[in-house]
Enzyme design. Structure first.
Site, mmCIF file in Angstrom:
data_model
loop_
_atom_site.group_PDB
_atom_site.id
_atom_site.type_symbol
_atom_site.label_atom_id
_atom_site.label_comp_id
_atom_site.label_asym_id
_atom_site.label_seq_id
_atom_site.Cartn_x
_atom_site.Cartn_y
_atom_site.Cartn_z
ATOM 1 N N ASP A 103 -7.341 6.981 2.689
ATOM 2 C CA ASP A 103 -6.404 5.890 2.451
ATOM 3 C C ASP A 103 -5.715 6.424 1.184
ATOM 4 O OD1 ASP A 103 -5.052 3.027 3.651
ATOM 5 O OD2 ASP A 103 -5.891 2.966 1.369
ATOM 6 N N TYR A 233 0.819 0.501 -4.795
ATOM 7 C CA TYR A 233 2.108 0.316 -3.995
ATOM 8 C C TYR A 233 3.317 -0.011 -4.770
ATOM 9 C CZ TYR A 233 -1.310 0.021 -0.072
ATOM 10 O OH TYR A 233 -2.354 0.331 0.792
ATOM 11 N N HIS A 298 -8.818 3.204 11.356
ATOM 12 C CA HIS A 298 -8.172 3.294 10.074
ATOM 13 C C HIS A 298 -9.596 3.688 9.397
ATOM 14 C CE1 HIS A 298 -5.930 3.834 6.479
ATOM 15 N NE2 HIS A 298 -6.552 3.019 5.951
#
Length: 319
Positions: A103, A233, A298
């Site tokens: 990730d 982010y 994921h």
């Protein structure tokens, strides 16, 4: 957990918490969002038993590692800088180490290999494929154009906004929503609608994720909040600006890439073509293997730990 040791290491003016176990060549495990060193619990125990020294930090902003207040303190340079300082501190005798990422940790691992290939023996990266820098458009502009403003990465941009929504949902619920997400499509978080489930609706945990696991994560995120993790982010466009000198640069370390076929990343627009039609190999010339696990989501290193442990061990044994 089974002899995993914990300590704090000072790196670049912050205190970084690490979990470690074993003796031998170092494997640096880099976690993603919304996780911690704990995401690697299965890998740490397995690889330590096979002759490696597993080292898994909480990245800056996470868990028991310091969380600088400034949003711009979470760029790829800050985080890679922390990891280089960590390696200097814990493995001064090893010029190069093995690296495993997932990730955001995979994204950081790509940057680590881009900036300091001299420090990486080989990389096993999971879930997030290399995303070559597009000099013509900032990443958030691209994401908004493709997915719209409700896409989770776009919703994360306004400081404090998503944190307030997560606080209303409750830390444990937010973690369960992320960790149990198995929809191969994109994740949308429309304002005020949470993850689209009615308030208080029970979330059934899969067999690989226990309430005890959720409690460990939740206790840490209750303490720190989600801001540190979300700030990564918020620096996507800043990373794009700062990495202009590396436009067109290749990753020059040996790589094995693993992804689940239900992972939202694998199913994002253009990713399968990039992986399977030559783009990935062009940008990562030492890409040796791509493994697509069937019916896996994921968080593959937790969902299928035995398979992932074997993939890591088999690849690193070559070096």
């Amino acid at each position: 957990m089974e002899g995993i040791e914990h300590r704090t290491v000072s790196v670049n003016g912050i205190n970084m918490h690490i979990a470690e176990k074993g003796q031998g060549p170092v494997i640096l495990f880099i976690h993603g969002f919304p996780e911690l060193w704990y995401a690697w619990r299965h890998q740490i125990i397995a690889l330590a038993s096979q002759g490696y020294r597993a080292v898994a930090p909480d990245l800056r902003g996470y868990g028991d590692t310091d969380a600088p207040p400034s949003i711009t303190s979470y760029t790829c340079f800050h985080v890679v800088g922390d990891l280089i300082a960590l390696l200097d501190a814990v493995a001064p005798d090893q010029d190069k180490v093995f690296v495993v990422g997932h990730d955001w940790g995979a994204l950081i691992a790509w940057y680590l290999c881009l900036f300091r290939p001299d420090r990486v023996k080989a990389l096993v990266n999971m879930s997030v494929v290399l995303s070559p820098r597009n000099p013509k458009r900032k990443p958030l502009d691209s994401l908004r154009a493709i997915y719209g403003n409700d896409y989770y990465m776009c919703r994360f941009q306004e400081p404090g906004e998503i944190e307030a929504e997560f606080a209303q949902l409750g830390t444990a619920t937010v973690l369960k929503e992320f960790l149990t997400y198995r929809n191969p499509g994109p994740l949308f978080l429309p304002k005020g609608k949470g993850f689209g489930h009615p308030p208080g609706a029970p979330i059934v945990l899969p067999s690989w994720l226990s309430e005890e696991d959720i409690n460990y994560y939740a206790n840490k995120f209750e303490k720190t909040g989600f801001t540190g993790g979300v700030n990564y982010y918020r620096d996507l466009n800043l990373n794009w600006e700062l990495t202009a000198p590396w436009t067109g640069a290749q990753i020059k370390v040996p790589v094995k890439f693993i992804v689940g076929d239900l992972d939202l990343t694998y199913n994002s627009i253009g990713t399968k073509d990039y992986i399977h039609k030559g783009g990935f190999k062009r940008d990562v010339p030492l890409l040796e293997e791509v493994i697509v696990l069937e019916d896996v989501g994921h968080f593959l290193h937790e969902e299928k730990p035995d398979e992932i442990n074997k993939h890591i061990y088999d690849f690193f044994q070559k070096f």
